[in-house]
Motif scaffolding. Structure first.
Motif, PDB file in Angstrom:
ATOM      1  N   SER A 264     -77.655 -31.694 -17.538  1.00 44.53           N
ATOM      2  CA  SER A 264     -76.878 -31.976 -18.095  1.00 44.53           C
ATOM      3  C   SER A 264     -75.336 -31.782 -17.885  1.00 44.53           C
ATOM      4  O   SER A 264     -74.632 -31.233 -16.172  1.00 44.53           O
ATOM      5  N   GLN A 265     -74.933 -32.018 -18.562  1.00 41.77           N
ATOM      6  CA  GLN A 265     -73.000 -32.413 -17.679  1.00 41.77           C
ATOM      7  C   GLN A 265     -71.824 -31.339 -19.043  1.00 41.77           C
ATOM      8  O   GLN A 265     -72.701 -31.439 -19.655  1.00 41.77           O
ATOM      9  N   ASP A 266     -70.810 -31.347 -18.644  1.00 41.54           N
ATOM     10  CA  ASP A 266     -69.345 -31.244 -19.840  1.00 41.54           C
ATOM     11  C   ASP A 266     -68.562 -32.247 -19.945  1.00 41.54           C
ATOM     12  O   ASP A 266     -68.165 -32.450 -18.938  1.00 41.54           O
ATOM     13  N   THR A 275     -65.181 -27.312 -24.673  1.00 44.89           N
ATOM     14  CA  THR A 275     -66.286 -27.577 -23.446  1.00 44.89           C
ATOM     15  C   THR A 275     -67.442 -28.418 -24.786  1.00 44.89           C
ATOM     16  O   THR A 275     -67.466 -27.729 -25.717  1.00 44.89           O
ATOM     17  N   PRO A 277     -71.552 -30.101 -24.201  1.00 46.03           N
ATOM     18  CA  PRO A 277     -72.718 -30.342 -23.877  1.00 46.03           C
ATOM     19  C   PRO A 277     -73.081 -31.774 -23.801  1.00 46.03           C
ATOM     20  O   PRO A 277     -72.891 -32.182 -24.738  1.00 46.03           O
ATOM     21  N   LYS A 318     -73.417 -32.092 -29.192  1.00 42.90           N
ATOM     22  CA  LYS A 318     -73.768 -32.282 -28.507  1.00 42.90           C
ATOM     23  C   LYS A 318     -73.549 -34.373 -28.338  1.00 42.90           C
ATOM     24  O   LYS A 318     -73.454 -34.984 -29.480  1.00 42.90           O
TER      25      LYS A 318
END
Length: 753
Positions: A264-266, A275, A277, A318
């Motif tokens: 995953s990234q933010d 933020t 995900p 998300k």
């Protein structure tokens, strides 16, 4: 048949090279997709082909589509789906129950129709009050409710069902394998959610929210829409519980089930205060590749798209990706599904599918006739990304890669044909050109005002058609856009401009430049009405660009320039999908309608139809309509004479140059008003215009010259009409009266009027 052959050949030559499946060995070096080097039009053909190939018409397709006109689902609105499905990867059977919570849209709702393909078994339907009766006809289940409901009243029931989803042409749920392990997934676009779960399967009724509970073997992971609330275990099974709190159309509900590797990234927004995900579900042998692929650029892409379109529409959930076995990509809401290939990990495809989160997911096309609102905008999103990353040259270069010069309307005229819906040339490429050209027509400020209005419109988290979209842009910009959509969405082809110019020193200073533009296409629309940029390369001084509205065929512009022009370029930045050719100036009429002077009855008239070009002599003639009575035109295009009647006269002039064979035509309208009073002395007869107003031999000489020698018109007919004829013509009768006055009875002449 032609499109099938073309797409089949394209598949063999290109997809076979690029759509490698999971058995391919991952490369150890950084990811670099050859897909990102393809022209955008080739990319979109692949996208369209991968969607359409799974939904190719078959006997089953004919059967399900035959049900479309017979359904009547407008009497209720779905508000909530609670979907529980046990996915058995061994038996390939789905067992499920779908709770449908809805409101009556009209009074007296006692039955509702639910879509479920005939191959799936309806086990029972249960309301809080108990079992409900139902009947089946093909792919439609008619449910008899436990009472009659008034408009606005809520009802609910649980729909228990099981079965093996359809194989073949309507296959929308697939039990596949990848490297010897299960890979199970869905792709329901355009109207095949019904093939694996019961629902109201249409774009114009989005449920407000979903809860989903997908049970799979514990060795597998289920990726789906929205937030993963929890995972519960029971023996060798696990159930993945998801919540989607935003409205979602049925075809965007998806599952992707496999032994994924997850990272995953933010996405950071609100100036770093918040933020969200971005979660990637990849096959294990593509994990390292995914770390440097287009997927890895997701936070940057999302930031660029948010700057252009407005905040990501599903910030409370998300975004992410999941590999599946369909190939290509599919913009499932909050979780795009991607094939495991260089295509599926490429930057341009990543951008395209993320763009759908705004245009396709947040606002969905209301019907498949308007699929360009999904695919055209997502394709245009790719160009916007390249503009943000690499500037205007990259933007225009990318748009050029989507040029399409074939026929067909963007608006889909046959929604029973999935190949027509997912037409890469029309729905994707030309659809993107419509967005680009709309930006050119409106300008930066108004275009993005329209985008902002559309983002925040009543259609947000709903569905819109082309007319809805047009109306929003018209209200936001104050521009009337019927002409634009009539020509580019409902019309075919493109303008083919042929232009030339001629210049000469102007009597008022600088140079008069005559620009002649012809639209040579023989398709519909016959004439496009577009503002077109013309670049003028001045022989001295600064160059200049003017925007001219080309809306006639042909059309002549007369422009005064400070110096002579060494070059003129038409739409040099390519804001219009077009063909253009500059040709040498031949011979053209320069006068335009409205420039010929009007006249008056009985008053001398002279004016000239100006033309330039050719060599040697020319022949000038009126080929339709008629000049005012009393006027004639000679081969120098001089119109002269004395109008003998009043009225408005329309006529068309043709100039033919015998030296070159060139010709041109132009239409004119001339108004002849009543006779003017020009007699100023005590009596008529002063035809020589002497200041003393006396009638002498000089007047007799002028009258004889007018009648018998030069035939030059008199300056004032009133002065010559001394016999007071009702027709105001000067004839032998007037000469007789004047001679009698001067030499015989010396009777006084009649007074001036």
């Amino acid at each position: 048949m032609t499109i099938y052959v073309r797409l089949f050949c394209f598949s063999i030559l290109l997809l076979g090279l690029l759509f490698t499946n999971g058995s391919a060995v991952e490369q150890s070096h950084g990811f670099s997709s050859e897909i990102d080097q393809l022209p955008a039009s080739d990319l979109h053909k692949m996208m369209a082909e991968r969607k359409a190939v799974q939904l190719e018409k078959s006997r089953a397709a004919a059967r399900i589509l035959a049900d479309e006109p017979q359904r009547d689902q407008t009497n209720y609105d779905v508000g909530f789906y609670d979907i529980s499905i046990r996915v058995n990867d061994t038996t390939e059977i789905l067992e499920g129950v779908v709770k449908i919570v809805a409101k009556a849209a009209v009074d007296g709702v006692s039955q509702v129709e639910v879509d479920l393909q005939a191959e799936m078994i309806a086990d029972s339907l249960v309301a809080p009050s108990g079992l409900l009766a139902y009947t089946r006809s093909g792919n439609v289940v008619t449910v008899t409710l436990d009472q009659s409901f008034l408009a606005g009243e809520t009802f609910e029931f649980d729909f228990w069902y099981h079965g093996h989803p359809t194989e073949g042409g309507l296959k929308a749920f697939a039990f596949d394998t990848y490297n010897g392990e299960p890979s199970i997934s869905s792709l329901s676009e355009p109207y095949f959610s019904r093939s694996w779960w019961p629902c109201k399967d249409r774009n114009d009724d989005k449920a407000d929210s979903f809860k989903t509970h997908i049970t799979v073997d514990s060795s597998l992971y289920c990726a789906s829409n929205g937030d993963l609330d929890s995972v519960t275990s029971a023996g060798n099974r696990e159930t993945f519980h998801y919540t989607m709190r935003y409205p979602m159309v049925t075809y965007l509900f998806s599952v992707a089930i496999a032994p994924f590797t997850i990272w995953s990234q933010d996405y950071v927004f609100n100036g770093g205060a918040d933020t969200m995900p971005i979660i990637h579900h990849t096959y294990s042998n593509w994990y390292n590749t995914s770390l440097t692929s287009g997927w890895s650029q997701s936070p940057e892409i999302m930031s660029i798209l948010s700057d252009n379109y407005g905040p990501y529409p599903f910030l409370d959930h998300k975004y992410g990706h999941a590999n599946f076995e369909w190939g290509g990509g599919m913009e499932h809401q909050t979780l795009t599904s991607m094939g495991a290939s260089s295509f599926g990990f490429s930057t341009n495809v990543t951008v395209h599918e993320m763009g759908h989160q705004w245009w396709g997911d947040m606002i969905t096309c209301k019907s498949w006739e308007d699929i360009w609102l999904n695919e055209g905008w997502a394709s245009y999103t790719e160009a916007l990304y390249h503009l943000a990353v690499s500037g205007w040259p990259a933007y225009h270069s990318y748009m050029a890669g989507m040029d399409y010069y074939g026929g067909g309307t963007i608006w889909v005229d046959d929604t029973t044909d999935v190949w027509r819906i997912f037409n890469g040339n029309l729905s994707y490429d030309k659809g993107a050109w419509v967005c680009h050209m709309l930006r050119g027509v409106l300008g930066e400020f108004k275009f993005f005002a329209g985008v902002d209005a559309y983002y925040n419109s009543e259609f947000k988290y709903g569905a819109a058609n082309t007319e809805d979209f047009k109306n929003v842009f018209e209200a936001a910009t104050g521009e009337e856009l019927d002409w634009f959509f009539d020509e580019w969405i409902y019309g075919t082809y493109y303008p083919d401009y042929e232009y030339s110019y001629f210049q000469e020193p102007s009597d008022t200073g600088g140079y008069d430049v005559y620009l002649y533009i012809d639209q040579t296409q023989n398709t519909m629309p016959r004439v496009f009405h577009m503002p077109v940029d013309l670049f003028f390369n001045q022989s001295s001084g600064p160059d200049d660009t003017l925007t001219l509205k080309i809306e006639q065929d042909p059309q002549l512009f007369r422009l005064n320039r400070p110096t002579s022009v060494s070059q003129i370029l038409l739409d040099p930045s390519d804001w219009i999908l077009k063909q253009e050719t500059q040709v040498s100036w031949t011979m053209h009429i320069l006068s335009i309608d409205g420039e010929l002077s009007d006249g008056n009855r009985s008053a001398a008239y002279i004016d000239t139809v100006q033309f330039r070009g050719g060599t040697g002599s020319s022949t000038v003639a009126v080929i339709s309509g008629a000049l005012p009575p009393g006027l004639n035109i000679n081969n120098s295009a001089i119109i002269s004479g004395v109008p003998s009647d009043t009225g408005t006269y329309s006529f068309r002039v043709r100039v033919y140059n015998s030296g070159t064979g060139y010709s041109d035509e132009a239409s004119f309208t001339m108004h002849i008003g009543p006779a003017l009073t020009c007699c100023t002395g005590p009596s008529r007869g002063n035809v020589d215009g002497s200041v003393d107003n006396l009638v002498t031999m000089g007047d007799l000489t002028v009258l004889i010259d007018h009648l018998f020698i030069s035939l030059e018109p008199l300056a004032c007919i009133d002065e010559g009409n001394v016999d007071l004829s009702a027709d105001d013509l000067v004839t032998m009768g007037d000469l007789t009266v004047l001679i009698d006055h001067l030499f015989i009875d010396l009777n006084p002449l009649p007074a001036c009027p």
